[in-house]
Design a protein around this motif. Structure first.
Motif, PDB file in Angstrom:
ATOM      1  N   GLN B  33       0.630  -1.294   0.142  1.00  0.00           N
ATOM      2  CA  GLN B  33      -0.105  -0.041   0.112  1.00  0.00           C
ATOM      3  C   GLN B  33       1.113   1.271  -0.436  1.00  0.00           C
ATOM      4  OE1 GLN B  33      -3.111  -0.191   2.710  1.00  0.00           O
ATOM      5  NE2 GLN B  33      -2.893  -2.553   2.775  1.00  0.00           N
ATOM      6  N   HIS B  45      -4.128   6.613   2.876  1.00  0.00           N
ATOM      7  CA  HIS B  45      -4.333   5.511   1.762  1.00  0.00           C
ATOM      8  C   HIS B  45      -4.347   6.504   0.182  1.00  0.00           C
ATOM      9  CE1 HIS B  45      -5.697   2.366  -0.555  1.00  0.00           C
ATOM     10  NE2 HIS B  45      -4.713   1.501   0.693  1.00  0.00           N
ATOM     11  N   LEU B  48      -3.599   0.317  -3.359  1.00  0.00           N
ATOM     12  CA  LEU B  48      -3.477   0.003  -2.767  1.00  0.00           C
ATOM     13  C   LEU B  48      -3.192  -1.668  -3.408  1.00  0.00           C
ATOM     14  CD1 LEU B  48      -4.341  -2.988  -0.075  1.00  0.00           C
ATOM     15  CD2 LEU B  48      -4.101  -4.127  -2.304  1.00  0.00           C
ATOM     16  N   ARG B  50      -1.619  -5.863  -5.024  1.00  0.00           N
ATOM     17  CA  ARG B  50      -2.694  -7.036  -4.175  1.00  0.00           C
ATOM     18  C   ARG B  50      -1.035  -7.483  -4.961  1.00  0.00           C
ATOM     19  NH1 ARG B  50      -7.749  -7.684  -5.375  1.00  0.00           N
ATOM     20  NH2 ARG B  50      -7.889  -8.812  -6.776  1.00  0.00           N
ATOM     21  N   LYS B  56      -1.210  -0.795 -11.214  1.00  0.00           N
ATOM     22  CA  LYS B  56      -2.459  -0.399 -10.590  1.00  0.00           C
ATOM     23  C   LYS B  56      -2.691   1.375 -11.128  1.00  0.00           C
ATOM     24  CE  LYS B  56      -6.413  -1.818  -7.563  1.00  0.00           C
ATOM     25  NZ  LYS B  56      -5.800  -2.171  -6.573  1.00  0.00           N
ATOM     26  N   ALA B  95      -3.337 -11.017   4.489  1.00  0.00           N
ATOM     27  CA  ALA B  95      -4.178 -10.071   3.511  1.00  0.00           C
ATOM     28  C   ALA B  95      -5.425  -9.168   5.159  1.00  0.00           C
ATOM     29  CB  ALA B  95      -5.425 -10.878   3.023  1.00  0.00           C
ATOM     30  N   ASN B  96      -4.715  -8.937   5.761  1.00  0.00           N
ATOM     31  CA  ASN B  96      -5.245  -7.964   6.648  1.00  0.00           C
ATOM     32  C   ASN B  96      -4.357  -8.111   8.081  1.00  0.00           C
ATOM     33  OD1 ASN B  96      -7.191  -5.753   8.065  1.00  0.00           O
ATOM     34  ND2 ASN B  96      -8.137  -7.516   9.423  1.00  0.00           N
ATOM     35  N   SER B  97      -2.641  -7.828   7.753  1.00  0.00           N
ATOM     36  CA  SER B  97      -2.118  -7.255   8.741  1.00  0.00           C
ATOM     37  C   SER B  97      -0.716  -6.427   8.849  1.00  0.00           C
ATOM     38  CB  SER B  97      -0.668  -8.788   8.390  1.00  0.00           C
ATOM     39  OG  SER B  97      -0.418  -7.792   7.116  1.00  0.00           O
ATOM     40  N   LYS B  98      -0.688  -6.526   9.679  1.00  0.00           N
ATOM     41  CA  LYS B  98       0.106  -4.828  10.576  1.00  0.00           C
ATOM     42  C   LYS B  98       0.687  -4.717   8.894  1.00  0.00           C
ATOM     43  CE  LYS B  98       4.045  -6.911  12.088  1.00  0.00           C
ATOM     44  NZ  LYS B  98       5.017  -7.670  13.127  1.00  0.00           N
ATOM     45  N   LEU B  99       1.086  -3.342   8.740  1.00  0.00           N
ATOM     46  CA  LEU B  99       1.558  -2.472   7.870  1.00  0.00           C
ATOM     47  C   LEU B  99       3.038  -1.890   8.678  1.00  0.00           C
ATOM     48  CD1 LEU B  99      -1.210   0.033   6.803  1.00  0.00           C
ATOM     49  CD2 LEU B  99      -0.343  -2.160   5.976  1.00  0.00           C
TER      50      LEU B  99
END
Lengths: 122, 111
Positions: B33, B45, B48, B50, B56, B95-99
């Motif tokens: 991201q 933000h 993002l 993937r 993108k 997929a939904n973890s810390k940055l």
């Protein structure tokens, strides 16, 4: 407002005092993150909640740091016996992070950040 | 480490020019991201991408990802003075973890 809010925005503490920082995530967001940002640096991960469960606290720098999210919404980051090195901006972020099946949707993973609390320890 | 490392550290361009910022990381990722931070609006933000995507677009922003080189780039076209800010890349292992943020790139767009 629909965004993440944090309070207070600024906090000055004397060395040795305890402080409590509050985060109100976006309504319905399951995941909540705390980050610490020192001056001139990028944010560094502190801890992560999924609902009320604290799933990762590997970034907390010492046992003086404690975070909770008892009802799965508002979270509080508490710092006991503050030290000068604790001076930083504390950022809270939330994301939807609800259903694994939605992981394919980019917005599911996006973290929305609050304005931060700037803590100065004298 | 998964931490993103941005390059260059600082970039100064004229309004209307394009700005290219690069990011490298060391371990495998689920997504990467890009964020912008300025004093007025905090950390915002931007986009993002993937791990199975290569490019993108979002408005004037174009992000590329090369997982074989473990690198990403952010291109801002037709820059504006309002783009002046710090830009961070943040690789995420899950997929939904810390940055994990780098030190960021300071972009200055001169009017």
């Amino acid at each position: 407002g629909a965004g993440v809010s944090q309070s207070p925005r600024y906090k000055v503490a004397k060395r040795g005092q305890d402080v409590a920082l509050r985060c109100d995530p976006i309504s319905g967001h399951v995941s909540l993150f705390w980050y610490q940002q020192a001056l001139g640096q990028g944010p560094e991960f502190l801890t992560y909640f999924q609902n009320e469960a604290q799933l990762d606290k590997s970034g907390l720098p010492s046992d003086r740091f404690f975070a909770e999210r008892p009802e799965g919404s508002v979270s509080t980051l508490k710092i006991q016996r503050t030290q000068q090195e604790d001076s930083a901006v504390y950022l809270c972020a939330s994301s939807q992070g609800r259903f694994p099946g939605l992981a394919a949707i980019s917005s599911y993973n996006e973290q929305f950040f609050g304005p931060g609390t700037r803590l100065t320890v004298l | 480490s998964q931490q993103g490392e941005e390059d260059p550290q600082a970039l100064s361009i004229q309004e209307g020019e394009n700005a290219t910022m690069n990011c490298s990381y060391k371990t495998s990722i689920n997504n990467l991201q890009w964020y912008r931070q300025n004093s007025g609006r905090g950390l915002v933000h931007l986009i993002l991408i993937r791990s199975n995507e290569r490019e993108k677009h979002s408005g004037r922003l174009r992000v590329t990802l090369d997982t074989s080189k473990k690198s990403s780039s952010l291109l801002i076209t037709a820059s504006r003075a309002a783009d002046t800010a710090s830009y961070f890349c943040a690789p995420a292992g899950g997929a939904n973890s810390k940055l994990t943020f780098g030190k960021g790139i300071t972009l200055s767009v001169r009017p």
